[in-house]
Scaffold this active site. Structure first.
Site, PDB file in Angstrom:
ATOM      1  N   HIS A 167     -57.214  44.991 -27.554  1.00 33.23           N
ATOM      2  CA  HIS A 167     -58.423  44.158 -27.460  1.00 33.23           C
ATOM      3  C   HIS A 167     -58.118  42.879 -26.698  1.00 33.23           C
ATOM      4  O   HIS A 167     -57.010  42.333 -26.781  1.00 33.23           O
ATOM      5  CB  HIS A 167     -58.950  43.787 -28.849  1.00 33.23           C
ATOM      6  N   HIS A 178     -59.827  54.517 -35.859  1.00 31.18           N
ATOM      7  CA  HIS A 178     -61.090  53.826 -35.637  1.00 31.18           C
ATOM      8  C   HIS A 178     -61.792  54.337 -34.376  1.00 31.18           C
ATOM      9  O   HIS A 178     -61.154  54.644 -33.375  1.00 31.18           O
ATOM     10  CB  HIS A 178     -60.868  52.319 -35.550  1.00 31.18           C
ATOM     11  N   ASP A 205     -63.486  53.093 -31.965  1.00 28.32           N
ATOM     12  CA  ASP A 205     -63.312  52.467 -30.657  1.00 28.32           C
ATOM     13  C   ASP A 205     -61.946  52.784 -30.047  1.00 28.32           C
ATOM     14  O   ASP A 205     -61.643  52.339 -28.937  1.00 28.32           O
ATOM     15  CB  ASP A 205     -63.543  50.956 -30.732  1.00 28.32           C
ATOM     16  N   HIS A 206     -61.153  53.580 -30.753  1.00 27.69           N
ATOM     17  CA  HIS A 206     -59.857  54.036 -30.229  1.00 27.69           C
ATOM     18  C   HIS A 206     -59.810  55.545 -30.003  1.00 27.69           C
ATOM     19  O   HIS A 206     -59.001  56.012 -29.206  1.00 27.69           O
ATOM     20  CB  HIS A 206     -58.729  53.621 -31.185  1.00 27.69           C
ATOM     21  N   ASP A 238     -54.161  47.977 -32.861  1.00 28.88           N
ATOM     22  CA  ASP A 238     -54.738  46.786 -33.487  1.00 28.88           C
ATOM     23  C   ASP A 238     -53.788  46.139 -34.487  1.00 28.88           C
ATOM     24  O   ASP A 238     -54.229  45.414 -35.382  1.00 28.88           O
ATOM     25  CB  ASP A 238     -56.050  47.144 -34.197  1.00 28.88           C
ATOM     26  N   HIS A 284     -53.249  47.266 -40.696  1.00 23.85           N
ATOM     27  CA  HIS A 284     -54.633  47.335 -40.227  1.00 23.85           C
ATOM     28  C   HIS A 284     -55.305  48.567 -40.822  1.00 23.85           C
ATOM     29  O   HIS A 284     -56.435  48.506 -41.322  1.00 23.85           O
ATOM     30  CB  HIS A 284     -54.648  47.382 -38.702  1.00 23.85           C
ATOM     31  N   HIS A 343     -54.548  54.811 -34.158  1.00 24.07           N
ATOM     32  CA  HIS A 343     -55.207  54.887 -35.465  1.00 24.07           C
ATOM     33  C   HIS A 343     -56.597  55.481 -35.286  1.00 24.07           C
ATOM     34  O   HIS A 343     -57.026  55.766 -34.168  1.00 24.07           O
ATOM     35  CB  HIS A 343     -55.235  53.525 -36.154  1.00 24.07           C
TER      36      HIS A 343
END
Length: 253
Positions: A163, A53, A55-56, A125, A108, A51
């Site tokens: 995570h 985001h 942090d990905h 996530d 998400h 996805h």
């Protein structure tokens, strides 16, 4: 088939799968630095993104600057401009000797995907050990359906979450389902691993089915806890899930 989780930021894991020649598949590289350190001079076979985001996907640009020919597989999502291949739900991906299937799992985010194959599930996530992702763009019905789809995969599938949330999720799960012996055992084992500074992942789908309250919305104990928290009867498993997710959003140990 060496599998590695590279720590990034405070609690992210970037997953690295290596073949016999040392070439790697990289999943959700939010930060390029640990990936570059792990790969050295060997270019990755491909990058998989679940996805959009940061942090990905935040490390993708730097990885492509180093190895511009690297294929980048991602969902149909305009917020991931680096993608070279937009995956379809159910699409079979051939990457080196590996075979993966892309699965649409909205909840998400609206365009979240997971990748299943080779006995592995890269779920971003959507599913966490003993928990699930927040609903930033999807509905409870969507996330419940996505989790049910993942839970239906083979029980021995290794779940590669993005995570290290297991201990925090365990505290909430034990509040919901305190008499679950499998959950108590998993929480204790996770505590031992973290004390030794070791990851609690990957887990297995069998373990998550037995322990994760978000996969057990039809279990009488989980339903009873959700109804007690809501102060009313809940009509179905989706209503139980929605109650659990809202409860978890505000939960403080």
């Amino acid at each position: 088939m060496p599998l590695h989780c590279l720590p990034a930021f405070d609690d992210n894991y970037i997953w690295l799968l290596r073949d016999a020649e040392g070439r790697a598949l990289v999943v959700d590289p939010g930060d390029a630095t640990p990936v570059l350190a792990a790969l050295g001079d060997t270019p990755p076979l491909a990058i998989l993104l679940t996805h959009h985001h940061g942090d990905h996907v935040g490390g993708v640009a730097d990885l492509l600057a180093r190895w511009p020919a690297t294929p980048v597989f991602a969902p149909h999502e305009e917020r991931i401009p680096q993608a070279t291949h937009r995956v379809r739900d159910g699409e079979e991906l051939a990457i080196g000797a590996w075979r993966f299937q892309a699965l649409s799992v909205p909840g998400h985010t609206r365009s979240h995907v997971a990748y299943h194959g080779e006995g592995l599930l890269f779920c971003g996530d959507t599913l966490f050990s003993l928990g699930c992702g927040r609903l930033f763009e999807g509905t409870p019905a969507q996330m419940h359906a996505s989790l049910a789809r993942l839970a239906a995969l083979p029980a021995d599938t290794l779940v590669c979450c993005a995570h290290e949330y297991t201990l925090g999720n365990a505290t909430f799960a034990l509040t919901v389902d305190p008499d679950n012996p499998a959950l108590r055992a998993r929480a204790a084992a996770a505590g031992t691993l973290r004390t030794a500074d070791r990851p609690t992942l990957p887990t297995t789908l069998a373990e998550e089915r037995a322990c994760n309250p978000f996969l057990r919305c039809e279990a009488p104990s989980v339903r009873a806890a959700a109804e007690a928290h809501a102060g009313r009867a809940l009509s179905d498993a989706i209503a139980v899930f929605a109650t659990l997710r809202a409860w978890k959003d505000d939960f403080r140990a």
